[in-house]
Write a protein that holds these residues in place. Structure first.
Motif, PDB file in Angstrom:
ATOM      1  N   ASP A 149       0.844  -1.194   0.000  1.00 41.99           N
ATOM      2  CA  ASP A 149       0.000   0.000   0.000  1.00 41.99           C
ATOM      3  C   ASP A 149       0.881   1.246   0.000  1.00 41.99           C
ATOM      4  N   SER A 150       0.261   2.403   0.151  1.00 45.95           N
ATOM      5  CA  SER A 150       1.012   3.656   0.083  1.00 45.95           C
ATOM      6  C   SER A 150       2.000   3.809   1.240  1.00 45.95           C
ATOM      7  N   GLN A 152       3.850   1.307   2.122  1.00 43.01           N
ATOM      8  CA  GLN A 152       4.792   0.215   1.834  1.00 43.01           C
ATOM      9  C   GLN A 152       4.637  -0.960   2.793  1.00 43.01           C
ATOM     10  N   ARG A 153       3.385  -1.227   3.150  1.00 43.22           N
ATOM     11  CA  ARG A 153       3.057  -2.434   3.906  1.00 43.22           C
ATOM     12  C   ARG A 153       2.537  -3.474   2.939  1.00 43.22           C
ATOM     13  N   VAL A 154       2.935  -4.704   3.129  1.00 42.59           N
ATOM     14  CA  VAL A 154       2.585  -5.778   2.202  1.00 42.59           C
ATOM     15  C   VAL A 154       1.100  -6.115   2.321  1.00 42.59           C
ATOM     16  N   ILE A 155       0.394  -6.101   1.194  1.00 39.33           N
ATOM     17  CA  ILE A 155      -1.027  -6.460   1.195  1.00 39.33           C
ATOM     18  C   ILE A 155      -1.308  -7.649   0.270  1.00 39.33           C
ATOM     19  N   LEU A 156      -0.293  -8.097  -0.468  1.00 40.71           N
ATOM     20  CA  LEU A 156      -0.452  -9.287  -1.307  1.00 40.71           C
ATOM     21  C   LEU A 156       0.900  -9.968  -1.390  1.00 40.71           C
ATOM     22  N   ARG A 175       2.888  -6.192   7.087  1.00 40.97           N
ATOM     23  CA  ARG A 175       4.173  -5.804   7.663  1.00 40.97           C
ATOM     24  C   ARG A 175       4.965  -5.002   6.641  1.00 40.97           C
ATOM     25  N   PRO A 176       5.971  -4.224   7.060  1.00 38.69           N
ATOM     26  CA  PRO A 176       6.727  -3.385   6.125  1.00 38.69           C
ATOM     27  C   PRO A 176       7.477  -4.220   5.090  1.00 38.69           C
ATOM     28  N   LEU A 177       7.545  -3.693   3.882  1.00 39.23           N
ATOM     29  CA  LEU A 177       8.278  -4.370   2.815  1.00 39.23           C
ATOM     30  C   LEU A 177       9.756  -4.514   3.164  1.00 39.23           C
TER      31      LEU A 177
END
Length: 234
Positions: A149-150, A152-156, A175-177
């Motif tokens: 997402d904006s 930079q958290r993983v959503i997929l 969680r953060p990329l």
């Protein structure tokens, strides 16, 4: 409701409409003289039958309709913005009847509400179909596909990414990329993504200016080929 073939109507009748009558007209092929609904769908205009017994549009169905106590029928076509007939909204009456101004406003408003409901249902069905197709593609892709997402958290995090990085999806989601990058590159990579988000580019290959590396769950690093793209969503 109009069949996808654009030529047949499928009744979704209210509880007071005789079941046998609904069966008789399921499906109903539209045409220039096919009762009120078939005619309304064919001509894309409202059809008012004040007396089923005498209206020529009911010649093929009038006797059956009279048997079930249907003497008048008013039908409003449900037409989308692109002039596609999605169905009709009909009202049946047990006695011959002509509509007044209030009746016409009622049937027009009911048709409009039905239009909103049908279009929303179809849009939701299309979205569900697209999501299932997309998830099917993700499931068999051997490449790692990750979406953030904006913030930079993983959503997929697809199956390919699980095999490459050694994490399960549940360990990574939200969680953060940064957890997938060598620590020395975290700040650089975050700035790179922020810059890309602000740029007019929709997609680019990463690694032109510096090597791209990933970090597995066990801490080991590996060189990677990567590309990035963006979607602007609400």
């Amino acid at each position: 409701l109009m069949d996808p073939d654009g030529e047949h109507l499928w009744p979704t009748a209210g509880p007071k409409v005789p079941t046998e009558w609904s069966r008789m007209i399921t499906p109903l092929r539209i045409g220039p003289s096919v009762g009120s609904c078939g005619t309304a769908a064919f001509h894309k205009r409202r059809v008012i039958t004040t007396d089923v017994a005498t209206d020529p549009a009911w010649a093929g169905y009038g006797d059956a309709a009279l048997r079930f106590g249907i003497r008048a029928a008013w039908s409003q076509p449900i037409i989308s913005k692109d002039q596609q007939v999605l169905g009709t909204f009909a009202m049946y009456f047990a006695e011959p009847r002509s509509p007044g101004d209030g009746d016409l406003q009622l049937i027009e408003a009911a048709g409009h509400i039905a239009l909103i409901a049908i279009e929303r249902f179809r849009a939701e069905e299309a979205a569900r179909t697209a999501q299932v197709r997309f998830e099917g593609i993700l499931a068999i892709a051997q490449d790692g596909i990750i979406s953030v997402d904006s913030q930079q958290r993983v959503i997929l995090f697809n199956q390919g990414a699980e095999e490459i990085f050694g994490y399960s999806k549940n360990e990574v989601l939200h969680r953060p990329l940064d957890m997938l990058l060598p620590q020395r590159f975290e700040d650089v990579h975050r700035r790179h993504i922020d810059e890309f988000a602000r740029s007019p580019e929709v997609a680019r290959t990463m690694g032109h200016r510096r090597e791209v590396s990933g970090r597995r769950k066990d801490g080991s690093e590996f060189p990677a080929e990567a590309s990035i793209s963006k979607l602007n969503l609400d």
